[in-house]
Enzyme design. Structure first.
Site, PDB file in Angstrom:
ATOM      1  N   GLY A  23       0.792  -1.222   0.000  1.00  0.00           N
ATOM      2  CA  GLY A  23       0.000   0.000   0.000  1.00  0.00           C
ATOM      3  C   GLY A  23       0.824   1.272   0.000  1.00  0.00           C
ATOM      4  O   GLY A  23       0.348   2.315   0.451  1.00  0.00           O
ATOM      5  N   ARG A  80     -15.793 -14.765  -9.482  1.00  0.00           N
ATOM      6  CA  ARG A  80     -15.268 -13.411  -9.646  1.00  0.00           C
ATOM      7  C   ARG A  80     -16.420 -12.400  -9.592  1.00  0.00           C
ATOM      8  O   ARG A  80     -16.316 -11.323  -9.002  1.00  0.00           O
ATOM      9  CB  ARG A  80     -14.574 -13.352 -11.022  1.00  0.00           C
ATOM     10  CG  ARG A  80     -13.405 -12.443 -11.108  1.00  0.00           C
ATOM     11  CD  ARG A  80     -12.693 -12.622 -12.438  1.00  0.00           C
ATOM     12  NE  ARG A  80     -11.556 -13.511 -12.347  1.00  0.00           N
ATOM     13  CZ  ARG A  80     -10.382 -13.213 -11.785  1.00  0.00           C
ATOM     14  NH1 ARG A  80     -10.204 -12.029 -11.236  1.00  0.00           N
ATOM     15  NH2 ARG A  80      -9.407 -14.072 -11.764  1.00  0.00           N
ATOM     16  N   MET A 109      -4.362  -6.538  -6.831  1.00  0.00           N
ATOM     17  CA  MET A 109      -3.957  -7.576  -7.779  1.00  0.00           C
ATOM     18  C   MET A 109      -5.130  -8.506  -8.122  1.00  0.00           C
ATOM     19  O   MET A 109      -5.081  -9.721  -7.882  1.00  0.00           O
ATOM     20  CB  MET A 109      -2.762  -8.351  -7.221  1.00  0.00           C
ATOM     21  CG  MET A 109      -1.574  -7.457  -6.865  1.00  0.00           C
ATOM     22  SD  MET A 109      -1.046  -6.358  -8.197  1.00  0.00           S
ATOM     23  CE  MET A 109       0.050  -7.450  -9.064  1.00  0.00           C
ATOM     24  N   LEU A 112     -10.767  -7.387 -12.748  1.00  0.00           N
ATOM     25  CA  LEU A 112     -12.143  -6.991 -12.436  1.00  0.00           C
ATOM     26  C   LEU A 112     -13.087  -7.385 -13.575  1.00  0.00           C
ATOM     27  O   LEU A 112     -12.702  -7.379 -14.751  1.00  0.00           O
ATOM     28  CB  LEU A 112     -12.183  -5.486 -12.186  1.00  0.00           C
ATOM     29  CG  LEU A 112     -11.366  -5.049 -10.953  1.00  0.00           C
ATOM     30  CD1 LEU A 112     -11.058  -3.562 -10.991  1.00  0.00           C
ATOM     31  CD2 LEU A 112     -12.093  -5.440  -9.672  1.00  0.00           C
ATOM     32  N   ASN A 126      -6.016   3.116 -12.392  1.00  0.00           N
ATOM     33  CA  ASN A 126      -5.041   2.097 -11.981  1.00  0.00           C
ATOM     34  C   ASN A 126      -3.635   2.628 -12.201  1.00  0.00           C
ATOM     35  O   ASN A 126      -3.412   3.520 -13.018  1.00  0.00           O
ATOM     36  CB  ASN A 126      -5.258   0.829 -12.821  1.00  0.00           C
ATOM     37  CG  ASN A 126      -4.328  -0.297 -12.423  1.00  0.00           C
ATOM     38  OD1 ASN A 126      -4.106  -0.547 -11.237  1.00  0.00           O
ATOM     39  ND2 ASN A 126      -3.754  -0.977 -13.407  1.00  0.00           N
ATOM     40  N   HIS A 128       0.125   1.041 -13.199  1.00  0.00           N
ATOM     41  CA  HIS A 128       0.760  -0.179 -13.701  1.00  0.00           C
ATOM     42  C   HIS A 128       2.252   0.089 -13.879  1.00  0.00           C
ATOM     43  O   HIS A 128       2.643   1.092 -14.500  1.00  0.00           O
ATOM     44  CB  HIS A 128       0.123  -0.593 -15.027  1.00  0.00           C
ATOM     45  CG  HIS A 128       0.717  -1.852 -15.569  1.00  0.00           C
ATOM     46  ND1 HIS A 128       0.433  -3.105 -15.054  1.00  0.00           N
ATOM     47  CD2 HIS A 128       1.614  -2.051 -16.562  1.00  0.00           C
ATOM     48  CE1 HIS A 128       1.131  -4.012 -15.709  1.00  0.00           C
ATOM     49  NE2 HIS A 128       1.851  -3.408 -16.623  1.00  0.00           N
TER      50      HIS A 128
HETATM   51  C1  GAR Z   1       3.128  -1.076  -7.532  1.00  0.00           C
HETATM   52  O1  GAR Z   1       4.394  -1.172  -8.117  1.00  0.00           O
HETATM   53  C2  GAR Z   1       2.052  -1.028  -8.597  1.00  0.00           C
HETATM   54  O2  GAR Z   1       2.429  -0.317  -9.729  1.00  0.00           O
HETATM   55  C3  GAR Z   1       1.882  -2.489  -8.903  1.00  0.00           C
HETATM   56  O3  GAR Z   1       1.968  -3.138  -7.667  1.00  0.00           O
HETATM   57  C4  GAR Z   1       2.789  -2.373  -6.783  1.00  0.00           C
HETATM   58  C5  GAR Z   1       2.009  -2.111  -5.540  1.00  0.00           C
HETATM   59  O4  GAR Z   1       2.807  -1.483  -4.584  1.00  0.00           O
HETATM   60  N1  GAR Z   1       0.645  -2.762  -9.571  1.00  0.00           N
HETATM   61  C6  GAR Z   1       0.477  -3.725 -10.447  1.00  0.00           C
HETATM   62  O5  GAR Z   1       1.352  -4.495 -10.767  1.00  0.00           O
HETATM   63  C7  GAR Z   1      -0.926  -3.811 -11.028  1.00  0.00           C
HETATM   64  N2  GAR Z   1      -0.922  -4.637 -12.202  1.00  0.00           N
HETATM   65  P1  GAR Z   1       2.156  -0.781  -3.343  1.00  0.00           P
HETATM   66  O6  GAR Z   1       1.183  -1.789  -2.712  1.00  0.00           O
HETATM   67  O7  GAR Z   1       3.311  -0.499  -2.424  1.00  0.00           O
HETATM   68  O8  GAR Z   1       1.459   0.456  -3.816  1.00  0.00           O
END
Ligand code: GAR
Length: 207
Positions: A23, A80, A109, A112, A126, A128
């Protein structure tokens, strides 16, 4: 007479952030909202953080900030669709006709369903960790290294029914260095994530 700084927001817009893990992006958004006085300036506040994992570290931070937290374990649902319907039920507590909720995926993760995406179309964003449209899906950093990319980065985008697709709202670029591993590259990209995600959300709130 009102002071010049007084802006009264009758309908405070709620931001609901969905997480699955540490987070850190959620925390960056919460801190930016505080630092930049989003409530006064933009009429918006982070109202809730929802995780599909009970042990997501981000929940601890959110609770400390006095933000409402919820855990909705996807494993407790048969499909889902059923999970997404329950998730929408939680989110809609923060939705108001005059101030539609903004749903922010921050390391959430889960793929949806179209019904969920359609419900929040235009107010579902989002982040990415790649320069989309390159490297949709998982393991983006290792794939960028394996492909010999000299640059990598991160994208904030509107969510559509196509994985890691949708209008690009912001991007940041970092170099890929010769000794990089997926971990060192991810760390460099994450620093940029924490800058561009709050900025992109503030931009959306100003519209
Ligand atoms: C982040 O790097 C985000 O970009 C990625 O997960 C991590 C979450 O970190 N998201 C994805 O890969 C979505 N496909 P966080 O929980 O510390 O924000």
């Amino acid at each position: 007479m009102l002071g010049s700084a007084a802006i009264i927001h009758i309908h405070m817009k709620n931001i609901v952030i969905l997480i699955s893990g540490s987070g850190s992006n959620m925390a960056a958004i919460v801190q930016a909202a505080q630092r930049e006085a989003w409530a006064d300036r933009l009429g918006a506040k982070v109202a809730a953080v929802i995780s599909n994992k009970a042990d997501a570290n981000g929940l601890v931070f959110a609770k400390k900030q006095g933000i409402a937290t919820e855990v909705l374990d996807h494993k407790a649902f048969a499909s889902r669709e059923a999970f997404d319907a329950a998730l929408a039920g939680l989110i809609d507590r923060y939705d108001q006709p005059q101030a539609p909720v903004l749903v922010v995926l921050a390391g959430f993760m889960r793929i949806l369903t179209p019904v969920f995406v359609g419900r929040y179309a235009g107010r579902l964003v989002n982040i990415h960790p790649s320069l989309l449209p390159a490297f949709t899906g998982l393991n983006t950093h290792q794939r960028a290294i394996d492909a010999g990319c000299k640059f990598a980065g991160v994208t904030v985008h509107q969510v559509t029914n196509v994985l890691d697709d949708g209008q690009i709202l912001a991007q940041a670029v970092v170099p890929v260095l010769p000794m990089d591993t997926a971990v060192t590259l991810a760390t460099r990209v994450l620093t940029q994530e924490h800058l561009i995600y709050p900025r992109a959300i503030a931009g959306l709130l100003q519209k």
